[in-house]
Design a protein around this motif. Structure first.
Motif, PDB file in Angstrom:
ATOM      1  N   LEU A  14       0.847  -1.197   0.000  1.00  0.00           N
ATOM      2  CA  LEU A  14       0.000   0.000   0.000  1.00  0.00           C
ATOM      3  C   LEU A  14       0.874   1.235   0.000  1.00  0.00           C
ATOM      4  O   LEU A  14       0.478   2.317  -0.433  1.00  0.00           O
ATOM      5  CB  LEU A  14      -0.907   0.005   1.239  1.00  0.00           C
ATOM      6  N   VAL A  15       2.093   1.052   0.511  1.00  0.00           N
ATOM      7  CA  VAL A  15       3.035   2.157   0.626  1.00  0.00           C
ATOM      8  C   VAL A  15       4.313   1.743  -0.086  1.00  0.00           C
ATOM      9  O   VAL A  15       4.638   0.563  -0.142  1.00  0.00           O
ATOM     10  CB  VAL A  15       3.302   2.386   2.136  1.00  0.00           C
ATOM     11  N   SER A  16       5.006   2.726  -0.684  1.00  0.00           N
ATOM     12  CA  SER A  16       6.330   2.380  -1.214  1.00  0.00           C
ATOM     13  C   SER A  16       7.349   3.375  -0.679  1.00  0.00           C
ATOM     14  O   SER A  16       6.992   4.442  -0.181  1.00  0.00           O
ATOM     15  CB  SER A  16       6.330   2.348  -2.740  1.00  0.00           C
ATOM     16  N   ARG A  17       8.599   2.995  -0.798  1.00  0.00           N
ATOM     17  CA  ARG A  17       9.631   3.880  -0.252  1.00  0.00           C
ATOM     18  C   ARG A  17      10.732   4.059  -1.284  1.00  0.00           C
ATOM     19  O   ARG A  17      11.349   3.111  -1.739  1.00  0.00           O
ATOM     20  CB  ARG A  17      10.233   3.267   1.011  1.00  0.00           C
ATOM     21  N   ASN A  18      10.912   5.307  -1.704  1.00  0.00           N
ATOM     22  CA  ASN A  18      12.116   5.621  -2.466  1.00  0.00           C
ATOM     23  C   ASN A  18      12.955   6.461  -1.529  1.00  0.00           C
ATOM     24  O   ASN A  18      13.485   5.940  -0.571  1.00  0.00           O
ATOM     25  CB  ASN A  18      11.768   6.318  -3.781  1.00  0.00           C
ATOM     26  N   ASP A  19      13.045   7.794  -1.790  1.00  0.00           N
ATOM     27  CA  ASP A  19      13.683   8.615  -0.755  1.00  0.00           C
ATOM     28  C   ASP A  19      12.707   8.807   0.398  1.00  0.00           C
ATOM     29  O   ASP A  19      13.079   8.825   1.556  1.00  0.00           O
ATOM     30  CB  ASP A  19      14.068   9.986  -1.330  1.00  0.00           C
ATOM     31  N   LEU A  20      11.439   8.953   0.023  1.00  0.00           N
ATOM     32  CA  LEU A  20      10.389   9.188   1.017  1.00  0.00           C
ATOM     33  C   LEU A  20       9.344   8.075   0.932  1.00  0.00           C
ATOM     34  O   LEU A  20       9.250   7.385  -0.088  1.00  0.00           O
ATOM     35  CB  LEU A  20       9.677  10.509   0.700  1.00  0.00           C
ATOM     36  N   TYR A  21       8.568   7.959   1.997  1.00  0.00           N
ATOM     37  CA  TYR A  21       7.435   7.035   1.928  1.00  0.00           C
ATOM     38  C   TYR A  21       6.335   7.686   1.104  1.00  0.00           C
ATOM     39  O   TYR A  21       6.112   8.893   1.204  1.00  0.00           O
ATOM     40  CB  TYR A  21       6.890   6.762   3.335  1.00  0.00           C
ATOM     41  N   SER A  22       5.638   6.876   0.276  1.00  0.00           N
ATOM     42  CA  SER A  22       4.476   7.435  -0.407  1.00  0.00           C
ATOM     43  C   SER A  22       3.393   6.363  -0.505  1.00  0.00           C
ATOM     44  O   SER A  22       3.677   5.167  -0.429  1.00  0.00           O
ATOM     45  CB  SER A  22       4.865   7.940  -1.800  1.00  0.00           C
ATOM     46  N   ILE A  23       2.154   6.839  -0.670  1.00  0.00           N
ATOM     47  CA  ILE A  23       1.039   5.898  -0.813  1.00  0.00           C
ATOM     48  C   ILE A  23       0.984   5.491  -2.281  1.00  0.00           C
ATOM     49  O   ILE A  23       0.971   6.351  -3.161  1.00  0.00           O
ATOM     50  CB  ILE A  23      -0.278   6.544  -0.353  1.00  0.00           C
ATOM     51  N   GLN A  24       0.998   4.173  -2.512  1.00  0.00           N
ATOM     52  CA  GLN A  24       1.174   3.706  -3.897  1.00  0.00           C
ATOM     53  C   GLN A  24       0.051   4.113  -4.830  1.00  0.00           C
ATOM     54  O   GLN A  24       0.287   4.544  -5.936  1.00  0.00           O
ATOM     55  CB  GLN A  24       1.292   2.185  -3.894  1.00  0.00           C
ATOM     56  N   ASP A  25      -1.174   3.961  -4.362  1.00  0.00           N
ATOM     57  CA  ASP A  25      -2.304   4.256  -5.229  1.00  0.00           C
ATOM     58  C   ASP A  25      -2.721   5.708  -5.016  1.00  0.00           C
ATOM     59  O   ASP A  25      -3.220   6.075  -3.952  1.00  0.00           O
ATOM     60  CB  ASP A  25      -3.448   3.292  -4.876  1.00  0.00           C
ATOM     61  N   VAL A  26      -2.539   6.529  -6.027  1.00  0.00           N
ATOM     62  CA  VAL A  26      -2.786   7.957  -5.844  1.00  0.00           C
ATOM     63  C   VAL A  26      -4.258   8.245  -5.519  1.00  0.00           C
ATOM     64  O   VAL A  26      -4.560   9.179  -4.781  1.00  0.00           O
ATOM     65  CB  VAL A  26      -2.258   8.829  -7.008  1.00  0.00           C
ATOM     66  N   LEU A  27      -5.164   7.438  -6.040  1.00  0.00           N
ATOM     67  CA  LEU A  27      -6.572   7.695  -5.712  1.00  0.00           C
ATOM     68  C   LEU A  27      -6.896   7.284  -4.278  1.00  0.00           C
ATOM     69  O   LEU A  27      -7.709   7.917  -3.607  1.00  0.00           O
ATOM     70  CB  LEU A  27      -7.492   6.967  -6.689  1.00  0.00           C
ATOM     71  N   PHE A  28      -6.236   6.233  -3.832  1.00  0.00           N
ATOM     72  CA  PHE A  28      -6.412   5.842  -2.426  1.00  0.00           C
ATOM     73  C   PHE A  28      -5.903   6.978  -1.547  1.00  0.00           C
ATOM     74  O   PHE A  28      -6.532   7.335  -0.547  1.00  0.00           O
ATOM     75  CB  PHE A  28      -5.635   4.547  -2.157  1.00  0.00           C
ATOM     76  N   LYS A  29      -4.804   7.592  -1.960  1.00  0.00           N
ATOM     77  CA  LYS A  29      -4.274   8.723  -1.191  1.00  0.00           C
ATOM     78  C   LYS A  29      -5.292   9.872  -1.156  1.00  0.00           C
ATOM     79  O   LYS A  29      -5.563  10.441  -0.114  1.00  0.00           O
ATOM     80  CB  LYS A  29      -2.969   9.214  -1.823  1.00  0.00           C
ATOM     81  N   ARG A  30      -5.896  10.163  -2.296  1.00  0.00           N
ATOM     82  CA  ARG A  30      -6.859  11.263  -2.346  1.00  0.00           C
ATOM     83  C   ARG A  30      -8.085  10.942  -1.479  1.00  0.00           C
ATOM     84  O   ARG A  30      -8.667  11.816  -0.841  1.00  0.00           O
ATOM     85  CB  ARG A  30      -7.272  11.558  -3.782  1.00  0.00           C
ATOM     86  N   TRP A  31      -8.446   9.667  -1.464  1.00  0.00           N
ATOM     87  CA  TRP A  31      -9.587   9.260  -0.636  1.00  0.00           C
ATOM     88  C   TRP A  31      -9.238   9.446   0.846  1.00  0.00           C
ATOM     89  O   TRP A  31     -10.042   9.941   1.623  1.00  0.00           O
ATOM     90  CB  TRP A  31      -9.928   7.797  -0.954  1.00  0.00           C
ATOM     91  N   ILE A  32      -8.010   9.088   1.224  1.00  0.00           N
ATOM     92  CA  ILE A  32      -7.575   9.262   2.617  1.00  0.00           C
ATOM     93  C   ILE A  32      -7.574  10.753   2.974  1.00  0.00           C
ATOM     94  O   ILE A  32      -8.026  11.145   4.047  1.00  0.00           O
ATOM     95  CB  ILE A  32      -6.180   8.642   2.848  1.00  0.00           C
ATOM     96  N   GLU A  33      -7.110  11.564   2.027  1.00  0.00           N
ATOM     97  CA  GLU A  33      -7.123  13.024   2.285  1.00  0.00           C
ATOM     98  C   GLU A  33      -8.546  13.490   2.557  1.00  0.00           C
ATOM     99  O   GLU A  33      -8.793  14.307   3.425  1.00  0.00           O
ATOM    100  CB  GLU A  33      -6.567  13.778   1.066  1.00  0.00           C
ATOM    101  N   LYS A  34      -9.484  12.925   1.779  1.00  0.00           N
ATOM    102  CA  LYS A  34     -10.878  13.357   1.943  1.00  0.00           C
ATOM    103  C   LYS A  34     -11.466  12.953   3.288  1.00  0.00           C
ATOM    104  O   LYS A  34     -12.270  13.685   3.854  1.00  0.00           O
ATOM    105  CB  LYS A  34     -11.742  12.800   0.814  1.00  0.00           C
ATOM    106  N   ILE A  35     -11.082  11.765   3.784  1.00  0.00           N
ATOM    107  CA  ILE A  35     -11.688  11.323   5.047  1.00  0.00           C
ATOM    108  C   ILE A  35     -10.920  11.858   6.258  1.00  0.00           C
ATOM    109  O   ILE A  35     -11.354  11.685   7.388  1.00  0.00           O
ATOM    110  CB  ILE A  35     -11.812   9.784   5.153  1.00  0.00           C
ATOM    111  N   SER A  36      -9.758  12.478   6.013  1.00  0.00           N
ATOM    112  CA  SER A  36      -8.930  12.921   7.148  1.00  0.00           C
ATOM    113  C   SER A  36      -9.455  14.227   7.730  1.00  0.00           C
ATOM    114  O   SER A  36      -9.990  15.051   7.036  1.00  0.00           O
ATOM    115  CB  SER A  36      -7.497  13.124   6.702  1.00  0.00           C
TER     116      SER A  36
END
Ligand SMILES: Nc1ncnc2c1ncn2[C@@H]1O[C@H](COP(=O)(O)OP(=O)(O)OP(=O)(O)O)[C@@H](O)[C@H]1O
Ligand SMILES: [Mg+2]
Length: 365
Positions: free
Chosen positions: A343-365
């Motif tokens: 669900l998460v990946s790490r390059n230099d920083l951690y990021s949420i893999q699915d950009v729409l899932f991220k947007r959904w999390i932003e909406k419910i936060s």
């Protein structure tokens, strides 16, 4: 003009955008009979790219094998036969080829109901599969005597789930001897593939050149989409394309999904793009809720933190206390599990893999 965009399955022209460099790089490697490990996150376009390169490959015979859904060596062999069948479009020639080279298994022949092409179907007796595998790879080798061969195994990580430890070693033995064959191993489950190809204890260690497939550049999307609109005698402002691409963080499937939904809109505005985004999110909501509910409280908090910070300074005291983490080890444990779940990946920083899932999390936060 029919809607040219498509967000499911393999895409071909006109729904296929660019990837010129990738096509050139991979073609050169294949022509030089190099083995390739082609990997990316889900739905970046691995299968479409292989299809594009393999379709009209001059001077190389191509075999595509899809291992998705296979759970055993028998399934693997069945898919191999299916792939090999694609080399011969005439039934009598296919029968001759298989009968000449395969003795350790009974093979039946049939006609594919969708394509009308002949297919070889192995029949398994409860015996040792190793001789059959050796014979099939010897058959591939013999095919490569006159002409270069490229064999793609899509979703290759599946073989590591068969629960047969010796199988990978067995495959390696054949594969490494084939000088006129380029094997393309493709897949998306990065941790499994990395483990197979980068761990010195594993059979496929250093057996292939790594080729991570990146997202598509914004300029390439812009040129491609303007061209499609122009074909339909319409104009679209670069600004709107850039807006969509940036919302999708350049993810190929999401860019397609947005434009698929925007195609029938006469004069696109930002409100139209907002509306499409909220519809897409609505369609995915049940799936996102399912994922969310399968997570622990700390995993949810960690996702919220990444969404809010873009992955920056997530270990800072301020950020930890903001979401109620009592210690850095609590969040690192949650992150480790989220990485494993991909669900998460790490390059230099951690990021949420699915950009729409991220947007959904932003909406419910
Ligand atoms: N070159 C491309 N141009 C435009 N869109 C693309 C391109 N490649 C892939 N896509 C989009 O991404 C979707 C998934 O493509 P594809 O199945 O080839 O990816 P994949 O990486 O093999 O996916 P998976 O991880 O599920 O195997 C396509 O349906 C399409 O919407
Ligand atoms: Mg694929």
């Amino acid at each position: 003009m029919k809607n040219p965009f498509s967000f499911s399955g393999i895409v071909e022209d006109p729904a296929f955008c660019d990837r010129e460099k990738e096509q050139t790089d991979l073609t050169r490697l294949i022509e030089n009979s190099q083995n390739i490990l082609l990997y990316s996150h889900r739905r970046f376009g691995k299968t479409s790219l292989i299809n594009r390169i393999f379709k009209d490959f001059k001077g190389v015979v191509t075999i595509y094998i899809d291992l998705y859904g296979t759970t055993s060596i028998e399934d693997f062999i069945t898919e191999l036969f299916k792939g090999i069948s694609s080399v011969e479009s005439k039934m009598d020639k296919l029968v001759k080829l298989i009968r000449e080279k395969i003795n350790s298994l009974t093979v039946n022949f049939s006609i594919d109901i969708y394509t009308g092409a002949p297919v070889a179907i192995p029949v398994f007796a409860p015996v040792d599969k190793r001789p059959a595998i050796d014979e099939i790879f010897a058959l591939l080798e013999s095919l490569s005597q006159n002409k270069k061969l490229a064999v793609a195994f899509d979703e290759f990580q599946e073989i590591s789930k068969y629960g047969e430890a010796a199988f990978e070693k067995h495959l390696r033995k054949s594969i490494q001897r084939h000088n006129n064959i380029s094997y393309v191993f493709a897949g998306s489950q990065k941790h499994l593939l990395a483990e197979m190809f980068a761990n010195s204890n594993r059979a496929f260690y250093k057996l292939a050149t790594s080729y991570p497939l990146k997202k598509i550049n914004t300029e390439d999307y812009v040129a491609w989409i303007i061209r499609l609109y122009r074909k339909d005698k319409r104009k679209i402002s670069k600004r709107y394309i850039e807006n969509v691409v940036s919302r999708c963080e350049n993810h190929p499937m999401y860019v397609q999904e947005f434009f698929f939904n925007l195609w029938d809109v006469p004069n696109i505005s930002i409100e139209d793009i907002d509306r499409v985004e909220s519809n897409i999110l609505k369609n995915r909501e049940a799936e996102f809720i399912n994922i969310w509910e399968s997570l622990t409280l700390n995993q949810r908090k960690a996702l919220k933190l990444i969404a809010a910070t873009g992955g920056k300074n997530i270990y800072s005291a301020n950020n930890l206390s903001r979401l109620g983490f009592r210690s850095a080890s609590q969040i690192s444990k949650a992150l480790e599990l989220l990485l494993k779940k991909e669900l998460v990946s790490r390059n230099d920083l951690y990021s949420i893999q699915d950009v729409l899932f991220k947007r959904w999390i932003e909406k419910i936060s």
